[in-house]
Scaffold this active site. Structure first.
Site, mmCIF file in Angstrom:
data_model
loop_
_atom_site.group_PDB
_atom_site.id
_atom_site.type_symbol
_atom_site.label_atom_id
_atom_site.label_comp_id
_atom_site.label_asym_id
_atom_site.label_seq_id
_atom_site.Cartn_x
_atom_site.Cartn_y
_atom_site.Cartn_z
ATOM 1 N N ASP A 276 31.569 0.747 64.744
ATOM 2 C CA ASP A 276 32.733 1.204 65.499
ATOM 3 C C ASP A 276 32.202 2.095 66.639
ATOM 4 O O ASP A 276 31.060 2.571 66.582
ATOM 5 C CB ASP A 276 33.631 2.003 64.536
ATOM 6 C CG ASP A 276 34.729 2.731 65.248
ATOM 7 O OD1 ASP A 276 35.607 2.069 65.812
ATOM 8 O OD2 ASP A 276 34.693 3.978 65.275
ATOM 9 N N ASP B 153 34.354 4.748 69.104
ATOM 10 C CA ASP B 153 34.925 6.099 69.185
ATOM 11 C C ASP B 153 34.933 6.763 67.812
ATOM 12 O O ASP B 153 35.448 6.206 66.851
ATOM 13 C CB ASP B 153 36.374 6.053 69.680
ATOM 14 C CG ASP B 153 36.497 5.520 71.093
ATOM 15 O OD1 ASP B 153 36.200 4.343 71.311
ATOM 16 O OD2 ASP B 153 36.899 6.301 71.974
ATOM 17 N N ASP C 278 34.675 4.985 61.113
ATOM 18 C CA ASP C 278 35.194 6.337 60.885
ATOM 19 C C ASP C 278 36.650 6.351 60.437
ATOM 20 O O ASP C 278 37.217 7.430 60.315
ATOM 21 C CB ASP C 278 35.055 7.191 62.163
ATOM 22 C CG ASP C 278 35.991 6.733 63.265
ATOM 23 O OD1 ASP C 278 36.339 5.531 63.306
ATOM 24 O OD2 ASP C 278 36.400 7.575 64.075
HETATM 25 O O1 LIG Z 1 40.086 2.838 71.760
HETATM 26 C C1 LIG Z 1 40.213 3.222 70.582
HETATM 27 O O2 LIG Z 1 41.319 3.467 70.075
HETATM 28 C C2 LIG Z 1 38.969 3.438 69.762
HETATM 29 O O3 LIG Z 1 38.548 2.334 69.158
HETATM 30 P P1 LIG Z 1 37.417 2.338 68.007
HETATM 31 O O4 LIG Z 1 37.602 3.539 67.122
HETATM 32 O O5 LIG Z 1 37.721 1.030 67.318
HETATM 33 O O6 LIG Z 1 36.084 2.353 68.723
#
Ligand SMILES: O=C(O)COP(=O)(O)O
Length: 223
Positions: free
Chosen positions: A10, A12, A177
């Site tokens: 992932d 973010d 996460d």
């Molecule tokens: O853009 C977002 O909401 C983040 O996405 P992610 O946690 O799947 O990387």
């Protein structure tokens, strides 16, 4: 620790702490349209479903109106294009890699593992963020929120990576996460380990029942 042939990450909250600059871009946008600004904690809880969804949540919150009303609003396209401009300007301004991210990605590559990014962030923003942090060449594959018709928790992104790399699912690990990541990995039948410092919509990651909780990504290198 077991090792794997394919690591799916992932973005973010797992590799990059993006919440401060996402909050800046949201507030740039809200100010531009004379709406009240949002707080950092609130914005952080909206991260995970992609930036378009986050903007819709922010507009509903600021205007004290229903999410469905925002979705159907004639002004959404204009506001979204302004948000896009602000967010691309902000990408890389205040975000930071979490500890050991670059070292771990490099070490896994040196072990001949395949690395994939599976994020709900739309591809233009993911590309800007990866470029800002010089991470682009470290991934064999990138599946973003707008790459396929569906996004996490749908397992399609993970399935795509498994078939593109020809790695059997029992040799793949998802590292995320949030409950969205755990659900996507479970549906794809791959192991899922989670970091506790990311964004899980205000919930402790243990409640999402990953197979393992890593306090630091460097634990991926433990033999
Ligand atoms: O853009 C977002 O909401 C983040 O996405 P992610 O946690 O799947 O990387």
């Amino acid at each position: 620790m077991p090792t794997f042939d394919l690591y799916l990450f992932d973005l973010d909250g797992t590799l990059v702490d993006t919440a401060p600059e996402v909050c800046d871009a949201v507030n740039d946008t809200l100010r531009r349209f004379d709406l009240p600004e949002a707080g950092q904690v609130q914005v952080t809880e909206w991260i995970g479903h992609g930036m378009q969804e986050l903007l819709i949540q922010a507009l509903a919150h600021a205007g004290q109106i229903a999410v469905a009303t925002v979705r159907g609003s004639d002004s959404l396209a204009l506001i979204a294009s302004e948000f896009s401009r602000y967010y691309l300007q902000r990408c890389g301004s205040r975000s930071q890699l979490y500890p050991h991210v670059r070292e771990v990605l490099l070490a896994l590559r040196a072990r001949n593992a395949k690395l994939a990014l599976v994020t709900n962030k739309e591809s233009r923003y993911a590309a800007a963020l990866l470029t800002a942090h010089a991470l682009t060449p470290l991934f064999d594959l990138q599946i973003c929120g707008d790459t396929l018709p569906s996004r996490k928790p749908d397992p399609a992104g993970i399935e795509h990576c498994l078939s593109a790399t020809q790695v059997p699912r029992e040799r793949a690990l998802f590292v995320g996460d949030s409950s969205i990541d755990v659900a996507a990995a479970r549906q794809a039948g791959v192991a899922v380990w989670a970091v506790p410092y990311g964004y899980n919509m205000g919930q402790a990651i243990a409640e999402s029942r990953p197979d393992r909780i890593l306090s630091d990504l460097a634990e991926l290198l433990d033999e």
